[in-house]
Design a protein around this motif. Structure first.
Motif, PDB file in Angstrom:
ATOM      1  N   SER A  71       0.844  -1.190   0.000  1.00 43.78           N
ATOM      2  CA  SER A  71       0.000   0.000   0.000  1.00 43.78           C
ATOM      3  C   SER A  71       0.879   1.240   0.000  1.00 43.78           C
ATOM      4  CB  SER A  71      -0.924   0.010   1.227  1.00 43.78           C
ATOM      5  OG  SER A  71      -1.621   1.243   1.311  1.00 43.78           O
ATOM      6  N   PHE A  73      -0.091   4.343  -0.037  1.00 44.88           N
ATOM      7  CA  PHE A  73      -0.636   5.354   0.865  1.00 44.88           C
ATOM      8  C   PHE A  73      -0.126   5.152   2.285  1.00 44.88           C
ATOM      9  CE2 PHE A  73      -3.811   6.393   4.113  1.00 44.88           C
ATOM     10  CZ  PHE A  73      -3.921   7.764   3.937  1.00 44.88           C
ATOM     11  N   TRP A  74      -0.215   3.920   2.793  1.00 44.60           N
ATOM     12  CA  TRP A  74       0.189   3.670   4.173  1.00 44.60           C
ATOM     13  C   TRP A  74       1.693   3.754   4.352  1.00 44.60           C
ATOM     14  CZ3 TRP A  74      -2.993   4.560   7.745  1.00 44.60           C
ATOM     15  CH2 TRP A  74      -4.352   4.275   7.602  1.00 44.60           C
ATOM     16  N   LEU A  76       3.701   5.849   2.647  1.00 42.63           N
ATOM     17  CA  LEU A  76       4.003   7.283   2.689  1.00 42.63           C
ATOM     18  C   LEU A  76       3.470   7.928   3.965  1.00 42.63           C
ATOM     19  CD1 LEU A  76       3.334   8.303  -1.037  1.00 42.63           C
ATOM     20  CD2 LEU A  76       5.507   7.750   0.068  1.00 42.63           C
ATOM     21  N   ALA A  77       2.310   7.454   4.421  1.00 43.17           N
ATOM     22  CA  ALA A  77       1.761   7.980   5.675  1.00 43.17           C
ATOM     23  C   ALA A  77       2.676   7.637   6.847  1.00 43.17           C
ATOM     24  CB  ALA A  77       0.356   7.415   5.911  1.00 43.17           C
TER      25      ALA A  77
END
Length: 237
Positions: A71, A73-74, A76-77
């Motif tokens: 993922s 997104f996760w 980079l988060a």
């Protein structure tokens, strides 16, 4: 502990040389200095052991886990949260922000009240933490894409030089120092582990070539963000 003594030996030799050969004076409060030196050796030994046993492994393990999760997104988060959280907790940044607020108050940049200084220090710390979070997002994206690091770093320093001419003189020195305090005891181990962990698990990436460099982003971005912060803080209205 032997390694810590070896690392501190050059400092001890330099201080002793200038104290006895140049100043030609006895060391004042020798007992207190020896006790302090012993404390430094013990503290440094425990700190290095803590890095090897705790921070490095957990940083690499989480980076590997997020990369395998697939993922973006996760991942980079996590990179942003790691950069923001470690920087906000950095003792060196807390000290520099407090001193910067005090000096800014003396220069009339902020109010002289304790509340005004605390607000300035809070926003300054938040700006630096935000910048490091953004820098790690960019750095992780660079590892994923395999972008050459030199072009990004050179471009960033060109921006720093340009902003130096436009930012208020009162913020430029603080901005440059902010780039240094973000690469200290808490941030460096976790950020390095993040980069190496990612480069290790991603196919086609080299831990030596691609795993390092995040610290450079973490040092560069605060200079840009803090100068922008100073420009916005000084803007009329």
């Amino acid at each position: 502990m032997a390694g810590s003594i070896r690392d501190l030996a050059p400092i001890i030799v330099v201080v002793a040389f200038f104290q006895f050969a140049v100043l030609q004076q006895p060391i004042p409060n020798l007992g207190g200095i020896l006790l302090g030196l012993l404390s430094v050796v013990v503290g440094l030994t425990l700190f290095i052991q803590g890095l090897e046993l705790g921070l490095f492994p957990i940083g690499e393990a989480m980076a590997v886990a997020f990369a395998r999760k697939g993922s973006l997104f996760w991942l980079l988060a996590f990179a942003f949260a790691l950069g923001f959280g470690t920087t906000a907790a950095e003792p060196a940044l807390i000290a520099v922000a407090a001193k910067a607020a005090e000096v800014a108050a003396a220069a009339g940049v902020v109010g002289a009240s304790a509340a005004a200084q605390a607000e300035y220090a809070f926003y300054l710390r938040g700006t630096v933490a935000l910048s490091v979070g953004a820098a790690l997002v960019l750095g992780v994206f660079r590892i994923l894409k395999g972008w050459p690091i030199q072009y990004l770093i050179i471009s960033g320093y060109i921006v720093v030089v340009i902003l130096t001419f436009f930012a208020p003189a009162t913020i430029v020195g603080i901005a440059y120092d902010s780039g240094g305090v973000t690469t200290s005891t808490i941030t460096v181990p976790l950020v390095t582990a993040l980069g190496v962990g990612l480069a290790t698990v991603i196919k086609g990436r080299s831990p030596m070539v691609d795993g390092f460099g995040l610290i450079a982003f973490a040092s560069l971005s605060p200079m840009i963000f803090v100068m922008l912060f100073g420009m916005l803080w000084s803007a009329p209205g």
